[in-house]
Scaffold this motif. Structure first.
Motif, PDB file in Angstrom:
ATOM      1  N   ASP A 113       1.055  -1.269   0.004  1.00  0.00           N
ATOM      2  CA  ASP A 113      -0.095   0.003  -0.020  1.00  0.00           C
ATOM      3  C   ASP A 113       0.716   1.179   0.042  1.00  0.00           C
ATOM      4  OD1 ASP A 113      -2.302  -1.413   0.101  1.00  0.00           O
ATOM      5  OD2 ASP A 113      -2.322  -1.679   2.325  1.00  0.00           O
ATOM      6  N   ASP A 114       2.123   1.069   0.152  1.00  0.00           N
ATOM      7  CA  ASP A 114       3.182   2.146   0.437  1.00  0.00           C
ATOM      8  C   ASP A 114       3.250   3.102  -1.010  1.00  0.00           C
ATOM      9  OD1 ASP A 114       5.559   3.922   0.750  1.00  0.00           O
ATOM     10  OD2 ASP A 114       4.859   3.054   2.839  1.00  0.00           O
ATOM     11  N   GLU A 115       3.088   4.416  -1.117  1.00  0.00           N
ATOM     12  CA  GLU A 115       3.182   5.195  -1.978  1.00  0.00           C
ATOM     13  C   GLU A 115       4.494   5.387  -2.496  1.00  0.00           C
ATOM     14  OE1 GLU A 115       0.506   8.780  -2.098  1.00  0.00           O
ATOM     15  OE2 GLU A 115      -1.144   7.380  -0.916  1.00  0.00           O
ATOM     16  N   VAL A 117       6.685   7.916  -1.662  1.00  0.00           N
ATOM     17  CA  VAL A 117       6.803   9.251  -2.457  1.00  0.00           C
ATOM     18  C   VAL A 117       8.288   9.664  -2.304  1.00  0.00           C
ATOM     19  CG1 VAL A 117       6.236  11.669  -2.024  1.00  0.00           C
ATOM     20  CG2 VAL A 117       4.519   9.908  -1.389  1.00  0.00           C
ATOM     21  N   THR A 128       7.833   9.276  -7.190  1.00  0.00           N
ATOM     22  CA  THR A 128       7.552   8.106  -6.468  1.00  0.00           C
ATOM     23  C   THR A 128       9.046   7.529  -6.781  1.00  0.00           C
ATOM     24  OG1 THR A 128       6.626   6.029  -6.229  1.00  0.00           O
ATOM     25  CG2 THR A 128       6.100   6.993  -8.198  1.00  0.00           C
ATOM     26  N   TYR A 130       9.049   4.192  -7.224  1.00  0.00           N
ATOM     27  CA  TYR A 130       8.774   2.935  -7.929  1.00  0.00           C
ATOM     28  C   TYR A 130       9.208   2.976  -9.254  1.00  0.00           C
ATOM     29  CZ  TYR A 130       5.494   1.363  -4.409  1.00  0.00           C
ATOM     30  OH  TYR A 130       5.065   0.973  -3.212  1.00  0.00           O
ATOM     31  N   ARG A 138       0.971  -0.986 -11.058  1.00  0.00           N
ATOM     32  CA  ARG A 138       0.386  -0.391  -9.927  1.00  0.00           C
ATOM     33  C   ARG A 138      -1.128   0.253 -10.438  1.00  0.00           C
ATOM     34  NH1 ARG A 138       2.855  -0.653  -5.016  1.00  0.00           N
ATOM     35  NH2 ARG A 138       1.863   1.245  -4.072  1.00  0.00           N
TER      36      ARG A 138
END
Ligand SMILES: [Zn+2]
Length: 175
Positions: A113-115, A117, A128, A130, A138
């Motif tokens: 659930d982690d964004e 940032v 982000t 990611y 996602r």
């Protein structure tokens, strides 16, 4: 070449070079106990911060215990990671000046659930930590979740210090 850890504008502590580093130089090795993905998930269940580095396809994870674990993410980094025969090196992709903070692109995946940032401040910041592939994945998953609610387990295989949040039941998102 010497590395020091001190506070960073990007995130908490960062890793800095006290000397000039030539492009192509190995700055540090990412070391620590090697765990299976399952072991890493369960052993990090309680800790608020993880420094996990997924090797290869993420089946083996290094539980960071080294100077390199303090290296922050940047979307416009001066280093990259290099995996050679199961060892992970942080390598300079451009010249680093004395006093520069060492950074690499975490390309996170599997962050639950982690964004995640990003505060790197780069002009081309993704917002982000990611990876671009993970961002697409996602987005697609979020779309799917509107119709079907998959029982997604929170797993992490990355070096990022992810603040742990209590797991929340997946909500119907009206968006
Ligand atoms: Zn960024």
């Amino acid at each position: 070449m010497a590395l020091i850890i001190r506070s960073s504008a990007i995130h908490a502590a960062g890793c800095y070079s006290t000397t000039a580093v030539r492009k192509g130089t190995r700055v540090a090795e990412y070391t620590g106990p090697r765990l299976s993905k399952e072991e890493a998930d369960s052993s990090n269940e309680e800790s608020p911060i993880t420094y996990l580095f997924g090797l290869g396809y993420g089946t083996v994870v290094i539980d960071g215990h080294c100077t390199a674990m303090f290296i922050n993410h940047s979307c416009d980094p001066n280093c990259e990671t290099e995996e050679i025969r199961g060892r992970v090196w942080i390598r300079a992709i451009r010249k680093i000046e004395p006093g520069d903070e060492i950074t690499y692109d975490y390309c996170l995946y599997d962050g639950g659930d982690d964004e995640a940032v990003c505060n790197c401040g780069a002009k081309k910041c993704r917002g982000t930590m990611y990876s671009p592939e993970e961002i697409r994945r996602r987005k697609a998953a979020a779309k799917k979740a509107e119709k079907k609610k998959p029982a997604k387990r929170r797993t992490r295989t990355s070096t990022v210090p992810i603040p742990r949040k209590p797991q929340v039941a997946e909500e119907e998102d009206a968006a």
